[in-house]
Design an enzyme around this catalytic site. Structure first.
Site, PDB file in Angstrom:
ATOM      1  N   HIS A  59      46.716  26.885  41.102  1.00 61.05           N
ATOM      2  CA  HIS A  59      45.995  28.513  41.459  1.00 61.05           C
ATOM      3  C   HIS A  59      47.193  29.157  40.477  1.00 61.05           C
ATOM      4  O   HIS A  59      48.401  28.857  41.381  1.00 61.05           O
ATOM      5  CB  HIS A  59      46.662  28.183  42.686  1.00 61.05           C
ATOM      6  CG  HIS A  59      46.504  29.365  43.553  1.00 61.05           C
ATOM      7  ND1 HIS A  59      45.806  30.448  43.201  1.00 61.05           N
ATOM      8  CD2 HIS A  59      46.521  30.313  44.568  1.00 61.05           C
ATOM      9  CE1 HIS A  59      45.597  31.640  43.607  1.00 61.05           C
ATOM     10  NE2 HIS A  59      46.162  31.940  44.713  1.00 61.05           N
ATOM     11  N   ARG A 102      37.652  30.816  42.065  1.00 55.85           N
ATOM     12  CA  ARG A 102      37.529  30.070  42.652  1.00 55.85           C
ATOM     13  C   ARG A 102      37.098  29.369  43.235  1.00 55.85           C
ATOM     14  O   ARG A 102      35.422  30.189  43.477  1.00 55.85           O
ATOM     15  CB  ARG A 102      38.093  31.681  44.031  1.00 55.85           C
ATOM     16  CG  ARG A 102      39.052  30.905  45.264  1.00 55.85           C
ATOM     17  CD  ARG A 102      40.261  30.695  45.596  1.00 55.85           C
ATOM     18  NE  ARG A 102      40.808  30.598  46.440  1.00 55.85           N
ATOM     19  CZ  ARG A 102      41.786  30.479  46.671  1.00 55.85           C
ATOM     20  NH1 ARG A 102      42.720  31.179  45.770  1.00 55.85           N
ATOM     21  NH2 ARG A 102      42.520  30.649  47.519  1.00 55.85           N
ATOM     22  N   LYS A 147      21.322  28.119  45.822  1.00 51.20           N
ATOM     23  CA  LYS A 147      19.994  27.940  45.433  1.00 51.20           C
ATOM     24  C   LYS A 147      19.591  26.419  44.294  1.00 51.20           C
ATOM     25  O   LYS A 147      18.914  26.458  43.923  1.00 51.20           O
ATOM     26  CB  LYS A 147      19.031  28.801  44.831  1.00 51.20           C
ATOM     27  CG  LYS A 147      18.631  29.934  45.377  1.00 51.20           C
ATOM     28  CD  LYS A 147      18.370  31.206  44.859  1.00 51.20           C
ATOM     29  CE  LYS A 147      17.715  32.018  45.511  1.00 51.20           C
ATOM     30  NZ  LYS A 147      17.813  33.975  45.091  1.00 51.20           N
ATOM     31  N   ARG A 164      42.893  38.276  49.911  1.00 50.89           N
ATOM     32  CA  ARG A 164      43.876  38.789  48.499  1.00 50.89           C
ATOM     33  C   ARG A 164      43.895  38.492  47.408  1.00 50.89           C
ATOM     34  O   ARG A 164      44.096  39.050  46.570  1.00 50.89           O
ATOM     35  CB  ARG A 164      45.769  37.543  49.260  1.00 50.89           C
ATOM     36  CG  ARG A 164      46.541  38.888  49.687  1.00 50.89           C
ATOM     37  CD  ARG A 164      47.768  37.824  49.708  1.00 50.89           C
ATOM     38  NE  ARG A 164      47.307  36.550  49.737  1.00 50.89           N
ATOM     39  CZ  ARG A 164      47.620  35.557  48.963  1.00 50.89           C
ATOM     40  NH1 ARG A 164      48.507  36.388  48.243  1.00 50.89           N
ATOM     41  NH2 ARG A 164      47.641  34.655  48.955  1.00 50.89           N
ATOM     42  N   THR A 165      43.965  36.809  46.511  1.00 43.76           N
ATOM     43  CA  THR A 165      43.684  36.795  45.616  1.00 43.76           C
ATOM     44  C   THR A 165      42.467  37.815  44.538  1.00 43.76           C
ATOM     45  O   THR A 165      42.906  38.299  43.864  1.00 43.76           O
ATOM     46  CB  THR A 165      43.333  35.830  44.988  1.00 43.76           C
ATOM     47  OG1 THR A 165      44.573  34.649  46.417  1.00 43.76           O
ATOM     48  CG2 THR A 165      43.047  34.600  43.923  1.00 43.76           C
TER      49      THR A 165
END
Lengths: 306, 306, 306
Positions: B129, B101, B80, B51-52
């Site tokens: 957030h 995120r 890695k 959604r974000t």
């Protein structure tokens, strides 16, 4: 139609044209911002490689084109048993050019045989990674002004490091190149490269085990990552991984105008204290990689001419 | 260059400008449909949040820009061993702005220190957030006409819910705000927020355990999801998860002009029968989230001025 | 607002208009290269299907629009327990149209009920795959010049193959269609299709077990993949999978103007030696699929009229 599967697919003259175009793009990005309008690149990444994939996507977007594709094999038809030959025929209906990364050596070559769009090898197993080599050449040429008369140190895992192998093959075509190969004994350059590429072409080189001893000689120091997955056992990895770490202390031994390159990602083989040294060129290299890929895409789409 | 890591990074005045711009965009989307032409956002999602991510992508596309990035960490160079600092330096060569995120708190802040492009924190662990908070403010301001003189009920998991914590911190900067904190005892607001944010700033609030008792007082009811993964054991989850479900029956107790917000996704904490109630604002909130992100992207790219 | 959930959602007349538009697009792609400028398609793939997803993305990009979405469910909010109804309401804020692939039958229908944007079913479990059928119709009509007066052989897994079921349902609406159903006994067409679609509509058909016996009769041979995952045990799969392989030998028995179609991906049910036969239409089919989807997107967005 041309593909780009191996850095040697292009003659030195052809490469020069690509690198000239990359340089022109770097100086006038605006002029090229719409040349691929309406064109699409397919990024077919059968194994993840975020940096390489995003570089291709940024390149195409910078040219005004667009992007489709997949980032891992789980989301591709490969899992349903489709051959690369079939996939490329299908993708030829979707895109104008494609960049393929594949864990199997030769997969991009196989694809190119059935493709009706140009195929760029974005890395095939331990085999080739020609756009990394193009990036390396672009970086050296832009920052040094030449691809000849250079002493190039290659340090780290020279046995499995495909970027090193490709870079050697590409550079031996230029005059007055000399290599210094710096690695632990267990990770020395493979004999087929030493014999068939270096000795056969009468390229001067030496093999050493300690980075400190050769720092003052180098125009370019090309560092590589010691990839854990290339080692046969954990012990060997732990014993050797720290042997070839570039730090501020070692940088003191180097020339004022030496450049440090690295294909990235790095883990700890270059200490972060080196990042602010003006000779550190590995992040600039990323930017040159975008310009090089822009030039390559234009060239393969027949948009590179004057 | 500005980043957006915490809702408090912007003063109330600066936030007002962003929210004004969001409002202007909402009313004249066509006028802004090309302002980011040639610009690229990188969506770097080290953990999935569809959604974000899609909200950022829609925002950039609505502005005429384009998008690249990754949706999960498996397809990133992180596997890695690359550091966030290195990744952001690389991505700075690919994009003009990025939304990150990350499951680790502080990762976007670390990235911002080495970045040469604006970094937007799109959620870092249980920490912040901020674009959700910006979305919440945008929704309340657009639908209520103000961010002051409001009684705001926050219901559900107030202990772990970062959207709730961020919203409280953001709202205490406006005059005449009052909070009603509705949660089971085990999921009460943490004491550091109660003491340092509410009591210290002399913000009126009360803590209650039953949603029914306070419905008539509220201008805003902000529902939150009871996230299974926040609970220590399955039993607690099952015992408590149904305690705070908003249904048509409870809505009868609320004011005519109360608004129901929810950061989504919801599971069953709001009954679907509430969806058609005109006071349900949680899907409108998604739309406001796109406008808020459009305004934020423009502002951080220096395109927000008049 | 229209959705496209089932090939039968459109009347024969409406389908004709879509197929006419697809044909026009094929002949003048440039004319349509900007008609969806500023529009976005969301590709919501709850299970991976690279070929179908990329076809939608190529279609939208060819129309000048842009793309957002997800390629697998792991990166979607579904894993947090969000319902398809909620997801589509959210996506309605992000995009102008969406293509949904879902492992559960009926999921796109459920989504369409709450959606404020057109929903295209891009495959729901074993149920429907209407844009594949649209692709098949587009291919036959373009290459044969008609959708009537045809003898169509359907070969392979007729029991579980949803593309076959959809194609039968779509073709029985055209005059003078005759089917030849070629399958092992265990994978015969389900009785509900035989009784309710074929017999009820008085469509001539026959069921046979050997492809060789009927090759000379066919105008179209529609091959399907024997999907390993449809079999109850490994033994049955191994015994039957090679029974229905089309090779150059069998092609000798076919008419000069017979066409071979296949929904792809193929594994080994069509030998690669057939690929160069001018009657092999399965890769052309991919290209027709892009035109068909372009026409469908335009139609559902109300841009298809004259």
């Amino acid at each position: 139609m041309r593909h780009f599967l191996n850095p040697l697919d292009f003659t030195v003259g052809e490469l020069d044209e690509v690198l000239d175009l990359a340089d022109e793009i770097r100086q006038n990005p605006e002029r090229y911002s719409q040349v691929c309008k309406g064109k699409k690149i397919a990024t077919l990444f059968y194994e993840p490689s975020t940096r390489t994939r995003l570089s291709f996507e940024a390149a195409m977007l910078n040219l005004g084109g667009s992007v489709l594709g997949f980032a891992t094999a789980d989301s591709s038809s490969a899992t349903k048993g489709e051959s690369v030959s079939d996939t490329i025929r299908i993708v030829s209906c979707y895109a104008d050019i494609c960049a393929m990364r594949h864990p199997k050596e030769g997969a991009p070559l196989v694809a190119s045989l059935k493709s009706s769009i140009p195929v760029i090898n974005a890395g095939d197993g331990g085999h080739q990674h020609p756009t990394q080599t193009l990036t390396d050449l672009c970086t050296i040429r832009s920052l040094k002004g030449r691809l000849s008369d250079l002493t190039i140190g290659l340090c780290g895992d020279l046995k499995f490091g495909r970027t090193v192998h490709s870079l050697i093959s590409a550079l031996v075509r230029y005059p007055h190149i000399r290599f210094v190969l710096i690695s632990p004994d267990a990770l020395r350059i493979p004999s087929y490269i030493r014999d068939n590429t270096l000795i056969k072409n009468k390229i001067p080189f030496k093999e050493v085990q300690r980075l400190e001893d050769v720092m003052p000689e180098l125009d370019i120091l090309y560092m590589t990552r010691v990839q854990k997955e290339r080692f046969f056992n954990e012990e060997d990895y732990i014993r050797m991984k720290d042997s070839y770490i570039l730090d501020a202390e070692k940088m003191k031994l180097a020339r004022e105008d030496m450049l440090v390159l690295h294909p990235l990602p790095r883990v700890n083989e270059i200490s972060v204290e080196v990042d602010d040294d003006p000779r550190a060129a590995y992040f600039k290299q990323v930017q040159f990689g975008v310009y090089a890929r822009m030039a390559l895409i234009m060239t393969l789409l027949g948009l590179g001419g004057k």
